[in-house]
Design an enzyme around this catalytic site. Sequence first.
Site, mmCIF file in Angstrom:
data_model
loop_
_atom_site.group_PDB
_atom_site.id
_atom_site.type_symbol
_atom_site.label_atom_id
_atom_site.label_comp_id
_atom_site.label_asym_id
_atom_site.label_seq_id
_atom_site.Cartn_x
_atom_site.Cartn_y
_atom_site.Cartn_z
ATOM 1 C CG ASN A 233 -63.046 -25.011 19.893
ATOM 2 O OD1 ASN A 233 -62.195 -24.228 20.324
ATOM 3 N ND2 ASN A 233 -62.730 -26.188 19.376
ATOM 4 C CG HIS B 166 -57.997 -28.036 11.340
ATOM 5 N ND1 HIS B 166 -58.523 -29.269 11.040
ATOM 6 C CD2 HIS B 166 -58.167 -27.855 12.671
ATOM 7 C CE1 HIS B 166 -59.009 -29.813 12.148
ATOM 8 N NE2 HIS B 166 -58.798 -28.977 13.152
ATOM 9 C CD GLU C 137 -57.441 -23.177 9.452
ATOM 10 O OE1 GLU C 137 -57.434 -22.612 10.559
ATOM 11 O OE2 GLU C 137 -56.854 -24.242 9.235
ATOM 12 C CB SER D 194 -57.719 -23.743 14.567
ATOM 13 O OG SER D 194 -56.675 -24.464 13.969
ATOM 14 C CG ASP E 83 -62.161 -24.635 7.717
ATOM 15 O OD1 ASP E 83 -63.048 -24.155 8.443
ATOM 16 O OD2 ASP E 83 -61.726 -25.795 7.858
ATOM 17 C CG HIS F 113 -61.666 -21.560 15.065
ATOM 18 N ND1 HIS F 113 -61.940 -22.096 16.306
ATOM 19 C CD2 HIS F 113 -60.913 -22.477 14.412
ATOM 20 C CE1 HIS F 113 -61.355 -23.271 16.408
ATOM 21 N NE2 HIS F 113 -60.729 -23.532 15.273
ATOM 22 C CE LYS G 176 -63.573 -25.952 15.859
ATOM 23 N NZ LYS G 176 -63.001 -26.307 14.575
HETATM 24 C C1 LIG Z 1 -62.365 -27.611 14.194
HETATM 25 C C2 LIG Z 1 -61.925 -27.451 12.799
HETATM 26 C C3 LIG Z 1 -62.224 -28.413 11.840
HETATM 27 C C4 LIG Z 1 -62.870 -29.718 12.212
HETATM 28 O O1 LIG Z 1 -64.218 -29.589 12.391
HETATM 29 P P1 LIG Z 1 -65.012 -30.731 13.174
HETATM 30 O O2 LIG Z 1 -66.417 -30.446 12.877
HETATM 31 O O3 LIG Z 1 -64.633 -30.584 14.607
HETATM 32 O O4 LIG Z 1 -64.546 -32.034 12.609
HETATM 33 C C5 LIG Z 1 -61.898 -28.159 10.538
HETATM 34 N N1 LIG Z 1 -61.266 -27.021 10.176
HETATM 35 C C6 LIG Z 1 -60.906 -26.096 11.090
HETATM 36 C C7 LIG Z 1 -60.211 -24.883 10.646
HETATM 37 C C8 LIG Z 1 -61.222 -26.294 12.421
HETATM 38 O O5 LIG Z 1 -60.856 -25.396 13.327
#
Ligand SMILES: *Cc1c(COP(=O)(O)O)cnc(C)c1O
Length: 391
Positions: free
Chosen positions: A52, A138, A183, A187, A212, A215, A243
């Site tokens: 990522n 997620h 989101e 993801s 969220d 990505h 990421k």
């Molecule tokens: C990767 C991800 C997370 C977790 O984030 P980290 O910093 O890796 O703990 C949370 N929400 C989504 C949508 C993600 O893709």
Amino acid sequence: MTHRSSDNEFIRLELQEREAKGRLRELQSADPIPGTAKVIKSGRTLLNFCSNDYLGLSTHPFLLERSIDFSRRFGTGSGASRLVSGTYSIHEELEEKLANVFKREAALLFNSGFQANTGILPAVVNRNSLILIDKKCHNSLLQGAILSRATVQRYRHNDYEHLKELLEDSNKKTYNRICIITETIFSMDGDRNDLEQLTHLKKEFNSLLYSDDAHALGVIGERGLGLNVAYPAIDLSIGTFGKSFGAFGAFAACSQQMKSLLINTSPGFIYTTALPPGVIGAIDAALELIPTLNDLREKLYTQISYLKSELIALGFDLGESNAQIIPVLVGEEKRALELSRFLETQGCWATAIRPPTVEQGKSILRLTLTAHHSRSNIDQLLSAFKQWKNR
Ligand SMILES: *Cc1c(COP(=O)(O)O)cnc(C)c1O
């Protein structure tokens, strides 16, 4: 008479069951070769199609330099939680910069995206609230929802008719708050939510909107600042730094009042040591760099459309993906695993995503592209897929 099994018998049974189903997962180490999309895994050089680190920033000299600089000046650890003595000037300055760049009143750092999602939800909703969460969100969001003790209902993926039905239904009960969780780029599937519709629904039903952006950040949106930034109606805009920021940690962009509430009530913020200076340095540098990387993003988009159109031409189904996350829909769990293993024999590393991460019969091979992938790297992957088809 006790029905408890002896000692650690349960561990053996659990592992045995997983083994029998072909679902025993094990860690595999692979070291990156800085500045490339390659890794060294078990002595072999492989192309990494499951990272990522979308802009390849984790090994960028600008980030490394500031990370080292902050470590030298402030130490390798922050020594305490934020409310005790773990708030340094660099934590505060970074939060101010984040608020400015993302055009919100305030921003608050968290130690990871997982910790943000599991720490924020219990602070903003409670047992008298309702959470409406997209079915494909997620796991960290689901865990946060469960921890909050609110009533949790999952709406069909990106189905806002269904969401609206649930919102209308909620009027029959006396919830103190409703929180819609989504989101921007999902993801596993690489498809997007519709923030236009979501902000309308949020307003119509007087709900909180939690989005969220993990990505999308760095990759999509004006100056690579993600998709949430254009929607100030979002109450909690979450971003992560693990990421495309090439670092570690996360943040919530929100109102000043929301920030104060979180500082006072979010367990995932309060009961943990503050992010270390080296990580703050890397994030700080990435935040400066990312808006300037339009050329790199253009290159990435070009590679994405090339890979997608070639895979489709070979007859693969890529679902609704509209991003650097490209799922190849395989279906059967065993086949997804076989494809992943075959690609590895051809020098390409990509993971099979299987239940329970996805539904039964909906296993995928999840590919991610980064700015480090060259055209010839992608051609190597395509040639492996071609061979898989023609076996
Ligand atoms: C990767 C991800 C997370 C977790 O984030 P980290 O910093 O890796 O703990 C949370 N929400 C989504 C949508 C993600 O893709």
